[in-house]
Design an enzyme around this catalytic site. Structure first.
Site, mmCIF file in Angstrom:
data_model
loop_
_atom_site.group_PDB
_atom_site.id
_atom_site.type_symbol
_atom_site.label_atom_id
_atom_site.label_comp_id
_atom_site.label_asym_id
_atom_site.label_seq_id
_atom_site.Cartn_x
_atom_site.Cartn_y
_atom_site.Cartn_z
ATOM 1 N N ASP A 45 44.663 38.348 51.802
ATOM 2 C CA ASP A 45 44.747 36.878 51.887
ATOM 3 C C ASP A 45 44.701 36.376 53.317
ATOM 4 O O ASP A 45 44.642 35.162 53.528
ATOM 5 C CB ASP A 45 46.033 36.371 51.217
ATOM 6 C CG ASP A 45 45.999 36.604 49.721
ATOM 7 O OD1 ASP A 45 47.070 36.523 49.096
ATOM 8 O OD2 ASP A 45 44.919 36.897 49.192
ATOM 9 N N ASP A 76 43.043 43.950 32.577
ATOM 10 C CA ASP A 76 43.206 45.170 31.755
ATOM 11 C C ASP A 76 44.523 45.888 32.038
ATOM 12 O O ASP A 76 45.167 46.422 31.114
ATOM 13 C CB ASP A 76 42.020 46.116 31.978
ATOM 14 C CG ASP A 76 41.821 46.456 33.459
ATOM 15 O OD1 ASP A 76 41.814 45.517 34.289
ATOM 16 O OD2 ASP A 76 41.719 47.636 33.806
ATOM 17 N N ARG A 103 45.640 23.937 47.328
ATOM 18 C CA ARG A 103 46.213 24.845 46.318
ATOM 19 C C ARG A 103 47.320 25.680 46.962
ATOM 20 O O ARG A 103 48.268 26.081 46.300
ATOM 21 C CB ARG A 103 45.147 25.796 45.765
ATOM 22 C CG ARG A 103 44.083 25.134 44.929
ATOM 23 C CD ARG A 103 43.218 26.152 44.217
ATOM 24 N NE ARG A 103 44.034 27.039 43.375
ATOM 25 C CZ ARG A 103 43.500 27.885 42.495
ATOM 26 N NH1 ARG A 103 42.199 28.004 42.368
ATOM 27 N NH2 ARG A 103 44.272 28.670 41.754
ATOM 28 N N VAL A 147 40.316 45.130 48.363
ATOM 29 C CA VAL A 147 41.102 44.612 47.240
ATOM 30 C C VAL A 147 40.248 43.829 46.262
ATOM 31 O O VAL A 147 40.337 44.002 45.049
ATOM 32 C CB VAL A 147 42.281 43.739 47.753
ATOM 33 C CG1 VAL A 147 43.054 43.114 46.603
ATOM 34 C CG2 VAL A 147 43.200 44.581 48.631
ATOM 35 N N ARG A 203 38.189 39.632 38.483
ATOM 36 C CA ARG A 203 39.657 39.626 38.333
ATOM 37 C C ARG A 203 40.090 39.859 36.876
ATOM 38 O O ARG A 203 40.636 38.986 36.212
ATOM 39 C CB ARG A 203 40.205 38.327 38.906
ATOM 40 C CG ARG A 203 39.765 38.156 40.367
ATOM 41 C CD ARG A 203 40.389 37.006 41.051
ATOM 42 N NE ARG A 203 41.794 37.260 41.361
ATOM 43 C CZ ARG A 203 42.561 36.320 41.921
ATOM 44 N NH1 ARG A 203 42.088 35.136 42.160
ATOM 45 N NH2 ARG A 203 43.830 36.585 42.172
ATOM 46 N N PRO A 204 39.815 41.038 36.342
ATOM 47 C CA PRO A 204 40.217 41.369 34.964
ATOM 48 C C PRO A 204 41.740 41.444 34.828
ATOM 49 O O PRO A 204 42.479 41.370 35.811
ATOM 50 C CB PRO A 204 39.593 42.743 34.749
ATOM 51 C CG PRO A 204 39.433 43.312 36.104
ATOM 52 C CD PRO A 204 39.171 42.163 37.023
ATOM 53 N N LYS A 255 54.021 30.477 48.100
ATOM 54 C CA LYS A 255 53.289 30.141 46.853
ATOM 55 C C LYS A 255 53.323 31.343 45.906
ATOM 56 O O LYS A 255 53.618 31.181 44.715
ATOM 57 C CB LYS A 255 51.840 29.804 47.177
ATOM 58 C CG LYS A 255 50.920 29.762 45.964
ATOM 59 C CD LYS A 255 49.499 29.379 46.296
ATOM 60 C CE LYS A 255 48.642 30.535 46.684
ATOM 61 N NZ LYS A 255 48.097 31.331 45.579
ATOM 62 N N ASN A 256 53.051 32.526 46.418
ATOM 63 C CA ASN A 256 52.886 33.687 45.547
ATOM 64 C C ASN A 256 54.199 34.318 45.104
ATOM 65 O O ASN A 256 54.188 35.238 44.290
ATOM 66 C CB ASN A 256 51.966 34.721 46.208
ATOM 67 C CG ASN A 256 50.530 34.207 46.275
ATOM 68 O OD1 ASN A 256 50.193 33.199 45.646
ATOM 69 N ND2 ASN A 256 49.696 34.876 47.038
ATOM 70 N N ARG A 261 44.573 31.504 37.722
ATOM 71 C CA ARG A 261 44.840 32.848 37.181
ATOM 72 C C ARG A 261 46.333 33.109 37.035
ATOM 73 O O ARG A 261 46.772 33.764 36.082
ATOM 74 C CB ARG A 261 44.214 33.873 38.116
ATOM 75 C CG ARG A 261 44.477 35.308 37.757
ATOM 76 C CD ARG A 261 43.871 36.236 38.794
ATOM 77 N NE ARG A 261 44.260 37.608 38.572
ATOM 78 C CZ ARG A 261 43.674 38.423 37.711
ATOM 79 N NH1 ARG A 261 42.671 37.989 36.975
ATOM 80 N NH2 ARG A 261 44.087 39.664 37.574
ATOM 81 N N CYS A 271 36.969 34.006 39.568
ATOM 82 C CA CYS A 271 36.892 32.943 40.580
ATOM 83 C C CYS A 271 35.933 33.445 41.668
ATOM 84 O O CYS A 271 35.356 34.518 41.563
ATOM 85 C CB CYS A 271 38.268 32.633 41.139
ATOM 86 S SG CYS A 271 38.955 34.003 42.027
HETATM 87 C C1 EPZ Z 1 47.882 38.238 43.703
HETATM 88 O O1 EPZ Z 1 46.781 38.083 42.822
HETATM 89 C C2 EPZ Z 1 47.885 36.997 44.599
HETATM 90 N N1 EPZ Z 1 48.061 35.792 43.774
HETATM 91 C C3 EPZ Z 1 46.561 36.918 45.364
HETATM 92 O O2 EPZ Z 1 46.638 35.790 46.247
HETATM 93 C C4 EPZ Z 1 46.420 38.186 46.215
HETATM 94 O O3 EPZ Z 1 45.186 38.163 46.894
HETATM 95 C C5 EPZ Z 1 46.492 39.417 45.298
HETATM 96 O O4 EPZ Z 1 47.729 39.392 44.545
HETATM 97 C C6 EPZ Z 1 46.435 40.709 46.086
HETATM 98 O O5 EPZ Z 1 47.472 40.769 47.000
HETATM 99 C C7 EPZ Z 1 49.302 35.467 43.361
HETATM 100 O O6 EPZ Z 1 50.262 36.164 43.614
HETATM 101 C C8 EPZ Z 1 49.419 34.220 42.533
HETATM 102 P P1 EPZ Z 1 46.013 41.886 41.790
HETATM 103 P P2 EPZ Z 1 46.611 39.095 41.558
HETATM 104 O O7 EPZ Z 1 46.311 41.918 40.335
HETATM 105 O O8 EPZ Z 1 47.923 39.386 40.969
HETATM 106 C C9 EPZ Z 1 42.168 44.144 40.246
HETATM 107 C C10 EPZ Z 1 45.902 33.773 47.239
HETATM 108 O O9 EPZ Z 1 44.950 33.466 47.968
HETATM 109 N N2 EPZ Z 1 42.839 44.120 38.927
HETATM 110 O O10 EPZ Z 1 46.833 42.700 42.726
HETATM 111 O O11 EPZ Z 1 45.549 38.536 40.685
HETATM 112 C C11 EPZ Z 1 41.689 42.766 40.647
HETATM 113 O O12 EPZ Z 1 40.411 42.504 40.081
HETATM 114 C C12 EPZ Z 1 45.685 34.707 46.056
HETATM 115 O O13 EPZ Z 1 47.080 33.374 47.399
HETATM 116 C C13 EPZ Z 1 42.273 44.824 37.875
HETATM 117 O O14 EPZ Z 1 41.235 45.459 38.025
HETATM 118 O O15 EPZ Z 1 46.043 40.391 42.319
HETATM 119 C C14 EPZ Z 1 41.622 42.848 42.151
HETATM 120 O O16 EPZ Z 1 40.397 43.443 42.529
HETATM 121 C C15 EPZ Z 1 44.247 35.187 45.952
HETATM 122 N N3 EPZ Z 1 42.881 44.788 36.645
HETATM 123 C C16 EPZ Z 1 42.782 43.798 42.494
HETATM 124 O O17 EPZ Z 1 43.111 44.475 41.269
HETATM 125 C C17 EPZ Z 1 44.039 44.077 36.431
HETATM 126 O O18 EPZ Z 1 44.563 44.089 35.299
HETATM 127 C C18 EPZ Z 1 44.012 43.079 42.997
HETATM 128 O O19 EPZ Z 1 44.450 42.222 41.985
HETATM 129 C C19 EPZ Z 1 44.592 43.361 37.529
HETATM 130 C C20 EPZ Z 1 43.983 43.393 38.759
#
Ligand code: EPZ
Length: 428
Positions: free
Chosen positions: A307, A126, A399, A329, A123-124, A22-23, A94, A118
């Site tokens: 995950d 920035d 999902r 995370v 999940r910002p 999926k990811n 997202r 969510c």
């Molecule tokens: C991806 O989400 C995955 N989703 C998530 O899987 C997975 O848990 C996550 O990576 C971590 O491995 C997809 O690939 C579609 P991140 P993503 O940006 O990209 C913070 C599932 O169950 N952050 O690495 O949203 C954020 O808040 C899903 O399949 C910022 O602060 O993850 C979080 O605490 C859930 N600012 C951390 O980083 C930003 O601009 C990790 O987020 C972006 C992220």
């Protein structure tokens, strides 16, 4: 929302094939916007999130044919327009935010809603915006809508304060058509990042270093057509292996890349469970009634994947001794704990740490899912527990897991999906 009734206590046994990731599929579908040539993507599982991402690119003018039986998508974006993707979809999922980089690269402009938070955290975005701003994009944010404009994306050296998967993906996609070279430092190195880079390079992009902390993208003038198969889903594979672990069963998963599951295999072995690579693309797990509790900390790849944290916690709840789970995370990824407690698990939460006093038994109970991986954890707990478990709001499961009940039934599970008003008939 549906409910799922599970008769627990049955060891799962047999072989099951893992589906495509999926990811990896979601960013690769978004990346198809970068070319006006036809794109074919194979091994894409029939998931709600996949259907939602296809709806997003269709709302931008893409032509999409998805053969869900053969798991093949044909996409053509020659009539793409820089419209705003459906706010509802972006709020709901997202990953829709991943069309931002491609739209800026293709049209020099994009309007998109801020993604909703969510259950697992705010999940910002920035880091996405900071990286794209460094590439020459001017963003304005008002009323929850982000508007980005640039004459032409410029290559830049970007350091990510946190190795965000999504930010790495958006910046990498934008860099493929930027003028000059983009370097992402402290990049995410998940297998899904490597797969997205493989997809982009198959269209003519010039990306090197994906899978390491530093990724270089040399901008090119345009991208071409491609036919590409996504990698197997390591999180689905891990979830299926944990089904064997928590039910004391014996399950072999095929179509896996063991290298993507090193942290899970190591932790399973640490509890005393046998987890063996059968050959380069299969893994066999044999459950045990005498597993030991272990400590677990989630980290960006190659650390233990967040995950799989909810699902692994079910095994710890059944193991002897005390375990400490630290979630680094996401700020709120213990939503599954309430349901596990209702099933007799002994878990105390202190901030981002959970202390689990393992015991040999869980007992079936009515519980409610709050997000995708929490739903998966409650299914595992229901399979392991004595008696009957009913999981409400179980639609979250679809999902990220395709044909999941059917595949669990083939391993011996006894479960039934129904609407709440039909519960009496099913329980009879
Ligand atoms: C991806 O989400 C995955 N989703 C998530 O899987 C997975 O848990 C996550 O990576 C971590 O491995 C997809 O690939 C579609 P991140 P993503 O940006 O990209 C913070 C599932 O169950 N952050 O690495 O949203 C954020 O808040 C899903 O399949 C910022 O602060 O993850 C979080 O605490 C859930 N600012 C951390 O980083 C930003 O601009 C990790 O987020 C972006 C992220």
């Amino acid at each position: 929302m549906h409910e799922l009734l599970i008769q627990g206590g049955i060891p799962l046994r047999g072989t099951v094939k893992v589906k495509g990731s999926k990811n990896a599929s979601l960013p690769i579908i978004a990346a198809s916007l970068l070319t006006s040539e036809p794109v074919i993507i194979e091994d894409v599982p029939d998931l709600l999130d996949v259907r939602d991402m296809l709806a997003v690119i269709k709302s931008l003018g893409s032509e999409v044919q998805y053969n869900a039986i053969d798991e093949i998508i044909h996409i053509s974006t020659h009539s793409l327009e820089p419209l705003e993707p459906s706010r509802h979809k972006v709020q709901k999922m997202r990953a829709s935010f991943l069309v931002l980089g491609p739209l800026l690269a293709r049209f020099g402009q994009a309007s998109i809603s801020l993604p909703g938070g969510c259950a697992i955290g705010s999940r910002p975005v920035d880091l996405h915006l900071k990286g794209l701003t460094a590439m020459g994009v001017k963003f304005t944010v008002s009323g929850g809508l982000i508007e980005g404009k640039t004459n032409r994306l410029q290559g830049a050296r970007i350091y990510l304060d946190y190795p965000s998967v999504g930010a790495t993906e958006n910046i990498m996609m934008a860099g493929t058509l930027a003028r000059g070279t983009t370097v992402i430092e402290n990049a995410a190195s998940e297998p899904e990042i490597v797969d997205l880079a493989g997809f982009l390079n198959s269209m003519g992009a010039r990306i090197s270093g994906a899978g390491t902390k530093t990724i270089r993208i040399e901008g090119v003038k345009e991208l071409g057509d491609t036919r590409y198969a996504v990698i197997p889903d390591r999180i689905e594979a891990g979830t299926l292996l944990l089904c064997a672990a928590v039910t004391g069963g014996d399950v072999t998963v095929t179509n896996v890349l063991p290298d993507h599951l090193r942290p899970l295999l190591a932790k399973l072995r640490e509890t005393g469970i046998s987890a063996e690579e059968v050959d380069y693309s299969a893994i066999r797990v044999i459950g045990s009634s005498k597993t030991r509790g272990v400590d677990l900390k989630t980290l960006p790849y190659p650390g233990f994947p967040t995950d799989l944290q909810p699902q692994f916690m079910v095994l710890l709840a059944l193991s002897n001794g005390t375990s400490l789970v630290t979630e680094t995370v996401f700020e709120n990824r213990f939503m599954h704990v309430d349901g596990l407690r209702r099933m007799n698990a002994n878990i105390q939460i202190e901030g981002n740490r959970a202390v689990i006093q393992g015991s040999s038994k869980l007992s079936g109970a009515p519980v409610k899912a709050s997000d995708l991986r929490a739903a998966a954890a409650l299914v595992l707990a229901g399979l392991a527990a004595e008696g009957t478990t009913v999981i409400s709001s179980v639609d979250y499961l679809w999902r990220g897991y395709s044909c999941f009940e059917e595949r669990l039934r083939k391993l011996g599970a006894r479960l039934e999906r129904f609407y709440p008003e039909n519960r009496e008939q099913v329980e009879a």
